[in-house]
Design a protein around this motif. Structure first.
Motif, short mmCIF file in Angstrom:
data_model
loop_
_atom_site.label_atom_id
_atom_site.label_comp_id
_atom_site.label_asym_id
_atom_site.label_seq_id
_atom_site.Cartn_x
_atom_site.Cartn_y
_atom_site.Cartn_z
N LEU A 11 0.87 -1.25 0.12
CA LEU A 11 -0.16 -0.35 0.15
C LEU A 11 0.87 1.19 -0.13
O LEU A 11 1.72 1.24 0.89
CB LEU A 11 -0.94 -0.03 1.23
CG LEU A 11 -1.80 1.12 1.48
CD1 LEU A 11 -3.01 1.39 0.29
CD2 LEU A 11 -2.47 1.06 2.98
N VAL A 12 0.40 2.02 -0.89
CA VAL A 12 1.29 3.28 -0.96
C VAL A 12 0.42 4.63 -1.15
O VAL A 12 -0.78 4.40 -1.94
CB VAL A 12 2.48 3.17 -1.92
CG1 VAL A 12 1.96 2.97 -3.51
CG2 VAL A 12 3.14 4.38 -2.10
N GLN A 13 0.48 5.82 -0.85
CA GLN A 13 -0.37 7.10 -1.01
C GLN A 13 0.26 7.43 -2.46
O GLN A 13 1.42 7.25 -2.87
CB GLN A 13 0.27 8.01 0.21
CG GLN A 13 -0.59 7.44 1.40
CD GLN A 13 -0.19 8.62 2.37
OE1 GLN A 13 0.51 9.50 2.49
NE2 GLN A 13 -1.32 8.69 3.26
N ASP A 85 5.49 8.81 -8.54
CA ASP A 85 4.44 9.61 -8.56
C ASP A 85 3.35 8.33 -8.84
O ASP A 85 2.64 8.98 -9.80
CB ASP A 85 4.61 10.65 -9.69
CG ASP A 85 3.63 11.37 -10.03
OD1 ASP A 85 3.43 12.18 -11.17
OD2 ASP A 85 2.81 11.90 -8.89
N LEU A 86 3.19 7.71 -8.04
CA LEU A 86 2.00 6.56 -8.22
C LEU A 86 0.71 7.22 -8.01
O LEU A 86 0.51 8.39 -7.29
CB LEU A 86 2.02 5.71 -7.38
CG LEU A 86 3.19 4.49 -7.58
CD1 LEU A 86 3.80 3.80 -6.23
CD2 LEU A 86 2.59 3.62 -8.72
N LYS A 87 -0.24 6.79 -8.84
CA LYS A 87 -1.63 7.48 -8.95
C LYS A 87 -2.64 6.31 -8.49
O LYS A 87 -2.15 4.76 -8.68
CB LYS A 87 -1.96 7.89 -10.13
CG LYS A 87 -1.05 8.82 -10.82
CD LYS A 87 -1.30 9.57 -12.12
CE LYS A 87 -0.29 10.48 -12.57
NZ LYS A 87 -0.37 10.71 -14.29
N PRO A 88 -3.69 6.66 -8.17
CA PRO A 88 -4.78 5.32 -7.82
C PRO A 88 -4.87 4.43 -8.84
O PRO A 88 -5.23 3.27 -8.70
CB PRO A 88 -5.97 6.19 -7.68
CG PRO A 88 -5.39 7.45 -6.73
CD PRO A 88 -4.31 8.01 -7.62
N GLU A 89 -5.10 5.09 -10.06
CA GLU A 89 -5.14 4.19 -11.41
C GLU A 89 -4.10 3.39 -11.56
O GLU A 89 -4.20 2.47 -12.46
CB GLU A 89 -5.31 5.14 -12.59
CG GLU A 89 -4.36 6.09 -12.87
CD GLU A 89 -4.75 7.49 -12.19
OE1 GLU A 89 -5.65 7.56 -11.36
OE2 GLU A 89 -4.59 8.44 -12.93
N ASP A 90 -2.83 3.40 -10.76
CA ASP A 90 -1.68 2.37 -10.95
C ASP A 90 -2.16 1.14 -10.12
O ASP A 90 -1.35 0.03 -10.14
CB ASP A 90 -0.43 2.93 -10.45
CG ASP A 90 -0.03 4.14 -11.40
OD1 ASP A 90 0.26 5.28 -10.82
OD2 ASP A 90 -0.26 3.77 -12.61
N THR A 91 -2.98 1.22 -9.29
CA THR A 91 -3.37 0.06 -8.58
C THR A 91 -3.77 -1.12 -9.23
O THR A 91 -4.67 -1.21 -10.23
CB THR A 91 -4.81 0.47 -7.62
OG1 THR A 91 -4.40 1.46 -6.76
CG2 THR A 91 -5.26 -0.66 -6.73
N VAL A 114 -0.12 -3.95 -5.88
CA VAL A 114 0.10 -2.61 -5.57
C VAL A 114 -1.01 -1.89 -5.52
O VAL A 114 -1.80 -1.88 -6.29
CB VAL A 114 1.00 -2.02 -6.55
CG1 VAL A 114 1.15 -0.51 -6.22
CG2 VAL A 114 2.42 -2.60 -6.54
N THR A 115 -1.47 -1.15 -4.20
CA THR A 115 -2.61 -0.40 -4.07
C THR A 115 -2.31 1.00 -3.69
O THR A 115 -1.41 1.27 -2.75
CB THR A 115 -3.35 -0.88 -2.78
OG1 THR A 115 -3.79 -2.29 -2.80
CG2 THR A 115 -4.74 -0.02 -2.62
N VAL A 116 -2.60 2.06 -4.46
CA VAL A 116 -2.40 3.34 -4.38
C VAL A 116 -3.74 4.10 -3.69
O VAL A 116 -4.55 4.05 -4.57
CB VAL A 116 -1.70 3.94 -5.56
CG1 VAL A 116 -1.50 5.43 -5.51
CG2 VAL A 116 -0.65 3.12 -6.27
N SER A 117 -3.27 4.58 -2.49
CA SER A 117 -4.70 5.26 -2.09
C SER A 117 -4.50 6.73 -2.27
O SER A 117 -3.40 7.39 -2.57
CB SER A 117 -4.54 5.26 -0.59
OG SER A 117 -3.16 5.66 0.07
N SER A 118 -5.83 7.27 -2.65
CA SER A 118 -5.73 8.54 -2.93
C SER A 118 -5.90 9.72 -1.61
O SER A 118 -5.88 9.21 -0.75
CB SER A 118 -7.18 9.16 -3.58
OG SER A 118 -8.24 8.71 -3.07
#
Length: 118
Positions: A11-13, A85-91, A114-118
């Motif tokens: 999980l990453v922001q 520069d991860l984005k939620p759509e990279d989840t 990989v989960t990118v939280s907004s």
């Protein structure tokens, strides 16, 4: 027995970074191996993210250009995906891929989420 073992998911922001690793067992990892990363988001098809040839030529999906970098260490039988520069759509579940065209085979890892939280 050929195996591709991924690591580094989690999980990453949004705006953060993550590095994925994939280590190959057996004798598949050579200059003849095209290595790559694909990803599959829920309800979507598996798409190419980035690939790298044995001599280091790279190819990226338009959606990750400028943010992701693929690299390989042939001495360690490992391919990396640095994601910035991860984005939620990279989840997605990210899969390691190895193609040996000279053998007529390809292999997949089991994937790392990989989960990118907004």
């Amino acid at each position: 027995q050929v195996q591709l073992v991924e690591s580094g998911g989690g999980l990453v922001q949004a705006g953060g970074s993550r590095r994925l690793s994939c280590t190959a067992s057996g004798s598949i990892f050579s200059i003849n191996a095209i290595m790559g990363w694909y990803r599959q988001a829920p309800g979507k098809q598996r798409d190419m993210v980035a690939t790298i040839t044995g001599i280091g030529s790279t190819n990226y999906a338009d959606s990750v250009k400028g943010r992701f970098t693929i690299s390989r260490d042939n001495a360690k039988n490992t391919v990396y995906l640095q994601m910035n520069d991860l984005k939620p759509e990279d989840t997605a579940v990210y899969y390691c891929y190895c193609q040996r065209a000279d053998w007529g085979v390809h292999y997949w890892g089991e994937g790392t989420l990989v989960t990118v939280s907004s």
